[in-house]
Design a protein around this motif. Structure first.
Motif, PDB file in Angstrom:
ATOM      1  N   TYR A   1       0.873  -1.045  -0.074  1.00  0.00           N
ATOM      2  CA  TYR A   1      -0.035   0.018  -0.013  1.00  0.00           C
ATOM      3  C   TYR A   1       0.777   1.349  -0.155  1.00  0.00           C
ATOM      4  O   TYR A   1       0.412   2.322  -0.232  1.00  0.00           O
ATOM      5  N   LEU A   2       2.011   1.164   0.374  1.00  0.00           N
ATOM      6  CA  LEU A   2       2.890   2.370   0.273  1.00  0.00           C
ATOM      7  C   LEU A   2       2.811   3.128  -1.021  1.00  0.00           C
ATOM      8  O   LEU A   2       2.751   4.378  -0.921  1.00  0.00           O
TER       9      LEU A   2
ATOM     10  N   LEU B   1       1.635   7.300  -0.999  1.00  0.00           N
ATOM     11  CA  LEU B   1       2.542   8.208  -1.334  1.00  0.00           C
ATOM     12  C   LEU B   1       1.805   8.922  -2.452  1.00  0.00           C
ATOM     13  O   LEU B   1       1.936  10.260  -2.580  1.00  0.00           O
ATOM     14  N   GLN B   2       1.148   8.208  -3.368  1.00  0.00           N
ATOM     15  CA  GLN B   2       0.556   8.659  -4.596  1.00  0.00           C
ATOM     16  C   GLN B   2      -0.690   9.920  -3.891  1.00  0.00           C
ATOM     17  O   GLN B   2      -0.849  10.891  -4.570  1.00  0.00           O
ATOM     18  N   ALA B   3      -1.318   9.536  -2.742  1.00  0.00           N
ATOM     19  CA  ALA B   3      -2.379  10.214  -2.474  1.00  0.00           C
ATOM     20  C   ALA B   3      -1.845  11.492  -1.735  1.00  0.00           C
ATOM     21  O   ALA B   3      -2.517  12.336  -1.571  1.00  0.00           O
TER      22      ALA B   3
ATOM     23  N   LEU C   1       3.867  14.343   3.038  1.00  0.00           N
ATOM     24  CA  LEU C   1       4.585  13.675   2.128  1.00  0.00           C
ATOM     25  C   LEU C   1       6.049  13.652   2.575  1.00  0.00           C
ATOM     26  O   LEU C   1       6.520  12.771   2.736  1.00  0.00           O
ATOM     27  N   ALA C   2       6.339  15.062   2.714  1.00  0.00           N
ATOM     28  CA  ALA C   2       8.089  15.379   3.142  1.00  0.00           C
ATOM     29  C   ALA C   2       8.287  14.368   4.398  1.00  0.00           C
ATOM     30  O   ALA C   2       9.348  13.643   4.589  1.00  0.00           O
TER      31      ALA C   2
ATOM     32  N   GLY D   1      -9.792   0.831   2.644  1.00  0.00           N
ATOM     33  CA  GLY D   1      -8.807   1.968   2.004  1.00  0.00           C
ATOM     34  C   GLY D   1      -7.447   1.449   2.278  1.00  0.00           C
ATOM     35  O   GLY D   1      -7.104   0.748   3.468  1.00  0.00           O
ATOM     36  N   PRO D   2      -6.488   2.121   1.473  1.00  0.00           N
ATOM     37  CA  PRO D   2      -4.888   1.871   1.707  1.00  0.00           C
ATOM     38  C   PRO D   2      -4.572   2.345   3.383  1.00  0.00           C
ATOM     39  O   PRO D   2      -3.775   1.543   3.812  1.00  0.00           O
ATOM     40  N   GLY D   3      -4.939   3.232   3.848  1.00  0.00           N
ATOM     41  CA  GLY D   3      -4.474   3.779   5.015  1.00  0.00           C
ATOM     42  C   GLY D   3      -4.917   2.839   6.304  1.00  0.00           C
ATOM     43  O   GLY D   3      -4.124   2.622   7.110  1.00  0.00           O
TER      44      GLY D   3
END
Length: 417
Positions: free
Chosen positions: A252-253, A257-259, A317-318, A382-384
């Motif tokens: 799911y990483l 990250l895309q989200a 993200l960062a 969902g991925p989270g």
């Protein structure tokens, strides 16, 4: 005169013995380099699948269960065929089977690149995983035979080379995917596998065992608790949970990250960050396990894994990218400690069989759990939330580790926090 003749004979045989020792050392170094390069390729093949999952999802319209099945086809073949690979090596030789396995792994990815549909891709991934099944058990045996009783350090180096492949191939694939279609990318990595197969066939010593000294061959096995198979079963269960948590999160990483706004190139770099931390984890926690005990080290790594996963899910993200090396350190730190504990708990002192069982069950359990459990979770919540379930899986190791602690043979490993 007899004494003088004996001294002359000894003086003649001593250089010969030294020459044999030098040849054995050279063979050992060459074997380590060759199987290390091979390990880097195969581990890179395994982890680059994660970078390709978003591409396959978009092209074939797949859900998370289907994506988990794609990965499990590769890993399942890799896990299930390790013991048959060892049997083939007994008949045809380690070098031959290793070279052919690498060629098969590369051929699988070449076939995937040539496939026009999902069924062809599935067959190709299973074929490539079957080829990769040869390298873990056979390469470990090559190093053990080449170095004898001094194999612990070289085995650690061999494990480290796998993380170099994980750090190199996924970001390279992510970089290329931005510039071309995924099929030519797979042909390129298949070509690299062909080169490595030729290197194995040409440079790996045919019979490294023949140069091991008699003392190394007859060295006494590591002391074990043969009368307590429950300890080994607990260790295998811990390894299964640990191996399930890693892919349950990594699958799911890319989507997490895309989200957050990451592109495919940055996703590839993210996997490199995880791999770099993982390489450090194998080096650091292997030593920490000896110094502070297995129990404390495993509890630290699993709790750290759970916290780091939650941080990646929740942070922007960062900061999430900044956490990834720490996450990789924790993810791979546990496996390093557990791997070193297998000889201590090997039933009846059968260390080689114990390693084969440990690898088969832990990797096989991971291959089954991902599509049957974590894939459906991704589709449902969902991925989270599915990634958070991976964190919960890592946390489940803690109570099992507390149950295992009293059964460990080393008194220092029986300490609990």
């Amino acid at each position: 005169m007899g004494i003088l003749a004996g001294m002359i004979t000894d003086s003649r045989t001593l250089p010969s013995a030294r020459s044999e020792q030098a040849d054995a050392a050279a063979d050992g170094r060459r074997s380590l380099v060759v199987v290390g390069v091979n390990h880097a390729l195969h581990d890179g093949y395994t982890d680059m699948i994660y970078v390709l999952l978003p591409v396959w999802q978009a092209e074939f319209g797949l859900g998370y269960v289907a994506l988990a099945v794609l990965r499990s086809l590769y890993v399942g073949a890799l896990a299930g065929l390790q013991m048959p690979s060892a049997a083939l090596a007994d008949r045809f030789g380690v070098r031959t089977v290793l070279a052919l396995g690498t060629l098969l792994g590369a051929g699988g990815y070449a076939l995937a690149g040539a496939s026009g549909g999902l069924i062809g891709l599935c067959c190709a991934l299973a074929l490539s995983g079957a080829g990769s099944s040869t390298q873990h058990p056979l390469a470990s045996s090559v190093i053990a035979r080449a170095y004898g009783a001094a194999a612990r350090g070289p085995l650690g180096t061999y494990n480290f080379t796998g993380d170099l492949g994980k750090a190199a191939l996924p970001p390279l694939v992510g970089f290329l995917l931005v510039r071309t279609d995924w099929r030519p990318v797979l042909w390129l990595v298949a070509g690299a596998g062909l080169v490595v197969a030729v290197v194995v066939a040409c440079l790996l010593p045919r019979e490294p065992a023949s140069r091991v000294t008699a003392s190394a061959k007859t060295a006494s096995p590591v002391p074990t608790r043969a009368s307590d198979p429950t300890g080994f079963r607990l260790l295998v269960a811990i390894g299964m949970l640990d191996n399930a948590a890693r892919p349950a999160f990594l699958i799911y990483l890319p989507f997490l990250l895309q989200a957050k706004g990451a592109g495919l190139s940055l996703v590839g770099i993210a996997f490199a960050l995880v791999a770099i931390g993982g390489a450090l984890g194998k080096a650091v926690f292997g030593r920490l396990g000896e110094r502070f005990g297995v129990t404390r080290s495993v509890i630290l790594t699993e709790a750290g894994t759970a916290v780091a996963i939650l941080a990646v899910v929740l942070l922007p993200l960062a900061p999430a990218l900044a956490v990834l090396p720490l996450l990789g350190l924790m993810l791979n730190g546990t496996s390093s400690v557990l791997y070193g504990t297998v000889p201590d708990l090997a039933p009846a002192g059968q260390v080689e069989r114990a390693f084969a069982i440990f690898y088969t069950w832990t990797l096989g359990g991971s291959a089954l759990a991902t599509p049957l459990l974590y894939g459906p979770l991704g589709d449902i919540v969902g991925p989270g939330w599915a990634a958070m379930a991976a964190a919960a899986t890592a946390a489940m190791v803690v109570p099992l580790m507390l149950c295992l602690s009293p059964r460990l043979t080393d008194p220092s490993t029986q300490e609990t926090p």
